[in-house]
Scaffold this motif. Structure first.
Motif, PDB file in Angstrom:
ATOM      1  N   VAL A  83      29.621  32.434  41.085  1.00  0.00           N
ATOM      2  CA  VAL A  83      29.208  31.151  41.150  1.00  0.00           C
ATOM      3  C   VAL A  83      29.798  30.425  39.856  1.00  0.00           C
ATOM      4  O   VAL A  83      30.035  29.388  39.938  1.00  0.00           O
ATOM      5  CB  VAL A  83      27.654  30.593  41.493  1.00  0.00           C
ATOM      6  N   ALA A  84      29.588  31.012  38.745  1.00  0.00           N
ATOM      7  CA  ALA A  84      30.115  30.884  37.599  1.00  0.00           C
ATOM      8  C   ALA A  84      31.712  30.568  37.205  1.00  0.00           C
ATOM      9  O   ALA A  84      32.033  29.897  36.468  1.00  0.00           O
ATOM     10  CB  ALA A  84      29.549  31.667  36.208  1.00  0.00           C
ATOM     11  N   TYR A  85      32.164  30.867  38.221  1.00  0.00           N
ATOM     12  CA  TYR A  85      33.895  30.931  38.209  1.00  0.00           C
ATOM     13  C   TYR A  85      34.421  29.837  38.971  1.00  0.00           C
ATOM     14  O   TYR A  85      33.520  29.830  40.056  1.00  0.00           O
ATOM     15  CB  TYR A  85      34.370  32.298  38.486  1.00  0.00           C
ATOM     16  N   TRP A  86      35.257  29.082  38.549  1.00  0.00           N
ATOM     17  CA  TRP A  86      35.832  28.123  39.302  1.00  0.00           C
ATOM     18  C   TRP A  86      36.640  28.720  40.764  1.00  0.00           C
ATOM     19  O   TRP A  86      36.520  28.087  41.639  1.00  0.00           O
ATOM     20  CB  TRP A  86      36.918  27.343  38.651  1.00  0.00           C
ATOM     21  N   GLY A  87      37.266  29.721  40.430  1.00  0.00           N
ATOM     22  CA  GLY A  87      37.858  30.402  41.498  1.00  0.00           C
ATOM     23  C   GLY A  87      38.829  31.458  41.261  1.00  0.00           C
ATOM     24  O   GLY A  87      39.045  31.920  40.112  1.00  0.00           O
ATOM     25  N   ASN A  88      39.133  32.435  42.390  1.00  0.00           N
ATOM     26  CA  ASN A  88      40.156  33.380  42.154  1.00  0.00           C
ATOM     27  C   ASN A  88      41.533  32.906  42.564  1.00  0.00           C
ATOM     28  O   ASN A  88      41.842  32.357  43.406  1.00  0.00           O
ATOM     29  CB  ASN A  88      39.803  34.461  42.949  1.00  0.00           C
ATOM     30  N   VAL A  89      42.261  33.341  41.569  1.00  0.00           N
ATOM     31  CA  VAL A  89      43.698  33.124  41.934  1.00  0.00           C
ATOM     32  C   VAL A  89      44.619  34.160  42.273  1.00  0.00           C
ATOM     33  O   VAL A  89      44.522  35.334  41.460  1.00  0.00           O
ATOM     34  CB  VAL A  89      44.382  32.239  40.654  1.00  0.00           C
ATOM     35  N   SER A  90      45.275  34.506  43.316  1.00  0.00           N
ATOM     36  CA  SER A  90      46.200  35.595  43.721  1.00  0.00           C
ATOM     37  C   SER A  90      47.585  35.240  43.596  1.00  0.00           C
ATOM     38  O   SER A  90      47.871  34.255  44.092  1.00  0.00           O
ATOM     39  CB  SER A  90      45.633  36.129  44.961  1.00  0.00           C
ATOM     40  N   TYR A  91      48.273  36.224  42.931  1.00  0.00           N
ATOM     41  CA  TYR A  91      49.690  35.969  43.202  1.00  0.00           C
ATOM     42  C   TYR A  91      50.322  37.308  43.404  1.00  0.00           C
ATOM     43  O   TYR A  91      49.873  38.373  43.215  1.00  0.00           O
ATOM     44  CB  TYR A  91      50.058  35.383  41.592  1.00  0.00           C
ATOM     45  N   TYR A  92      51.765  37.261  43.738  1.00  0.00           N
ATOM     46  CA  TYR A  92      52.307  38.273  44.133  1.00  0.00           C
ATOM     47  C   TYR A  92      53.882  38.130  43.718  1.00  0.00           C
ATOM     48  O   TYR A  92      54.156  37.109  43.532  1.00  0.00           O
ATOM     49  CB  TYR A  92      52.269  38.539  45.585  1.00  0.00           C
ATOM     50  N   ASP A  93      54.596  39.289  43.677  1.00  0.00           N
ATOM     51  CA  ASP A  93      55.877  39.148  43.404  1.00  0.00           C
ATOM     52  C   ASP A  93      56.844  38.650  44.854  1.00  0.00           C
ATOM     53  O   ASP A  93      56.291  39.028  45.940  1.00  0.00           O
ATOM     54  CB  ASP A  93      56.453  40.505  42.990  1.00  0.00           C
ATOM     55  N   ASP A  94      57.819  37.980  44.795  1.00  0.00           N
ATOM     56  CA  ASP A  94      58.480  37.167  45.587  1.00  0.00           C
ATOM     57  C   ASP A  94      59.381  38.509  46.247  1.00  0.00           C
ATOM     58  O   ASP A  94      59.706  39.386  45.414  1.00  0.00           O
ATOM     59  CB  ASP A  94      59.536  36.468  45.073  1.00  0.00           C
ATOM     60  N   TYR A 143      52.973  35.138  35.895  1.00  0.00           N
ATOM     61  CA  TYR A 143      54.007  36.188  35.610  1.00  0.00           C
ATOM     62  C   TYR A 143      54.094  36.586  34.201  1.00  0.00           C
ATOM     63  O   TYR A 143      54.743  37.339  33.727  1.00  0.00           O
ATOM     64  CB  TYR A 143      55.160  35.868  36.184  1.00  0.00           C
ATOM     65  N   SER A 144      53.201  36.038  33.227  1.00  0.00           N
ATOM     66  CA  SER A 144      53.367  36.227  31.943  1.00  0.00           C
ATOM     67  C   SER A 144      52.764  37.591  31.531  1.00  0.00           C
ATOM     68  O   SER A 144      53.250  38.283  30.605  1.00  0.00           O
ATOM     69  CB  SER A 144      52.606  35.217  31.103  1.00  0.00           C
ATOM     70  N   GLU A 145      51.745  37.996  32.411  1.00  0.00           N
ATOM     71  CA  GLU A 145      51.180  39.420  32.314  1.00  0.00           C
ATOM     72  C   GLU A 145      51.272  40.118  33.648  1.00  0.00           C
ATOM     73  O   GLU A 145      51.290  39.330  34.799  1.00  0.00           O
ATOM     74  CB  GLU A 145      49.988  39.594  31.714  1.00  0.00           C
ATOM     75  N   ASP A 146      51.379  41.363  33.592  1.00  0.00           N
ATOM     76  CA  ASP A 146      51.227  42.243  34.720  1.00  0.00           C
ATOM     77  C   ASP A 146      49.907  43.033  35.056  1.00  0.00           C
ATOM     78  O   ASP A 146      49.726  43.784  35.780  1.00  0.00           O
ATOM     79  CB  ASP A 146      52.450  43.340  34.956  1.00  0.00           C
ATOM     80  N   ILE A 147      48.995  42.237  34.739  1.00  0.00           N
ATOM     81  CA  ILE A 147      47.541  42.993  34.617  1.00  0.00           C
ATOM     82  C   ILE A 147      46.575  41.894  34.967  1.00  0.00           C
ATOM     83  O   ILE A 147      46.803  40.607  34.928  1.00  0.00           O
ATOM     84  CB  ILE A 147      46.975  43.471  33.426  1.00  0.00           C
ATOM     85  N   ASP A 148      45.426  42.221  35.711  1.00  0.00           N
ATOM     86  CA  ASP A 148      44.371  40.990  35.977  1.00  0.00           C
ATOM     87  C   ASP A 148      43.685  40.479  34.656  1.00  0.00           C
ATOM     88  O   ASP A 148      43.493  41.376  33.912  1.00  0.00           O
ATOM     89  CB  ASP A 148      43.304  41.785  36.978  1.00  0.00           C
ATOM     90  N   ARG A 149      43.458  39.429  34.731  1.00  0.00           N
ATOM     91  CA  ARG A 149      42.831  38.827  33.473  1.00  0.00           C
ATOM     92  C   ARG A 149      42.143  37.495  34.011  1.00  0.00           C
ATOM     93  O   ARG A 149      42.238  36.958  35.119  1.00  0.00           O
ATOM     94  CB  ARG A 149      43.688  38.370  32.559  1.00  0.00           C
ATOM     95  N   ASP A 150      41.373  36.888  32.998  1.00  0.00           N
ATOM     96  CA  ASP A 150      40.618  35.807  33.220  1.00  0.00           C
ATOM     97  C   ASP A 150      41.241  34.617  32.328  1.00  0.00           C
ATOM     98  O   ASP A 150      41.573  34.875  31.042  1.00  0.00           O
ATOM     99  CB  ASP A 150      39.189  35.762  32.920  1.00  0.00           C
ATOM    100  N   TYR A 151      41.289  33.295  32.712  1.00  0.00           N
ATOM    101  CA  TYR A 151      41.575  32.170  31.914  1.00  0.00           C
ATOM    102  C   TYR A 151      40.290  31.328  31.523  1.00  0.00           C
ATOM    103  O   TYR A 151      39.693  30.999  32.465  1.00  0.00           O
ATOM    104  CB  TYR A 151      42.805  31.405  32.624  1.00  0.00           C
TER     105      TYR A 151
END
Length: 323
Positions: A26-37, A130-138
């Motif tokens: 709940v404390a997080y605004w949301g999850n963002v998933s991204y993938y390579d084209d 795409y600045s990093e290739d690891i999972d992280r939080d902003y």
């Protein structure tokens, strides 16, 4: 203090793009998933949306002049905050993109109960994803840059350093966005299909070289002596065919040699009436020759230790013995 006005800003998790059932999320605004084209499947950045609910008292609306203006800031690795750039994160207010990542709350837009709801959407750009290739939080916060005269917000004294939706002060709804890298589904499907085809091809090749090739293209299991104008003796189990020919006969390709077995081409002017083929047949060999040749004794399947004489149209002869 200046005017001590009751102003409550409640950021309520009315809805995310996807619902959260885990209380820890709940404390997080949301999850963002991204993938390579990959091929035609291109990544489209996710949109995280929340509603900012602002409650004013009547005195605030009547006495304050101007607007509340907030800017979107990001927490850096050194725990300091820096103003965000539209190149890194895009901010939409009520569906309209903010060119400088600011939120402007106009007091005159309040309803009769002095409420105002504002839709806030955050989109992380490809540069950030795409600045990093690891999972992280902003981590993001809102910083007040224009104040029409408000002293307190949510029991916090307002100053130039006041940060709203800061997770250190607001444990319910801080702006924390989880970024996770996932696989491109099209890439997964293509890789799966290619892997299956690769395994299938390997199995077929193994089956071909171990079984099918030996059945359809057996090797000559006997040694052959060719006497007369010249002498030829070749070891058994090396060739699948012997071609007796002149210089005009076409040679075997490397691919054909690999998949069917090696063919021996024995070149001599003796075979001017066309090529003579010697192929395996059970425990001996068969011979195939043009009608212009004469073979004595006349046999197309040659017996072992029997001398066969082949004569061409020019009366040139050789003797063949299978052993």
């Amino acid at each position: 203090m200046k005017k001590f006005l009751l102003l409550i800003i409640c950021v309520c998790a009315l809805t995310l793009i996807s619902c959260k059932k885990d209380n820890k999320e709940v404390a997080y605004w949301g999850n963002v998933s991204y993938y390579d084209d990959f091929l035609w499947r291109k990544h489209v950045p996710d949109t995280i949306e929340r509603m900012l609910k602002v409650d004013f008292n009547e005195d605030a609306v009547k006495e304050l002049n101007g607007n509340l203006v907030f800017e979107l800031y990001q927490r850096m690795p050194d725990n300091k905050y820096a103003k965000t750039s539209p190149e890194d994160v895009e901010l939409y207010v009520d569906g309209v993109k903010s060119e400088n990542n600011t939120i402007c709350i106009r007091l005159e837009n309040c309803d009769e109960e002095f409420h105002q709801q504002i839709s806030i959407r955050i989109v992380l750009t490809a540069k950030t994803l795409y600045s990093e290739d690891i999972d992280r939080d902003y981590h993001y916060v809102l910083k007040m840059v224009e104040n029409p005269g408000i002293d307190r917000i949510n029991n916090c004294t307002i100053s130039d350093k006041t940060l709203l939706l800061d997770e250190d002060k607001d444990t319910q709804t801080p702006i924390v966005v989880k970024v996770r890298h996932v696989s491109n589904k099209l890439r997964v499907w293509v890789d799966s299909i290619l892997s299956f085809l690769g395994i299938l091809i390997i199995c077929i090749l193994v089956l071909w070289f171990l079984i099918i090739k030996r059945v359809y293209y057996p090797k000559i299991k006997v040694a052959i002596d060719i006497n007369g104008a010249y002498y030829l003796h070749k070891s058994k189990n090396k060739y699948r065919m012997i071609v007796l020919c002149d210089n005009k006969y076409k040679k075997q390709s490397l691919l054909n040699k690999l998949f069917t077995g090696e063919i021996l081409y024995s070149v001599n002017d003796m075979w001017c009436d066309g090529a003579v083929l010697i192929k395996p047949s059970s425990k001996t060999v068969r011979i195939k020759l043009d009608d212009k040749y004469i073979i004595k004794p006349y046999e197309l399947t040659l017996d072992r230790e029997v001398e066969y004489k082949i004569t061409n149209s020019l009366k040139q002869s050789v003797q063949i013995i299978v052993s």
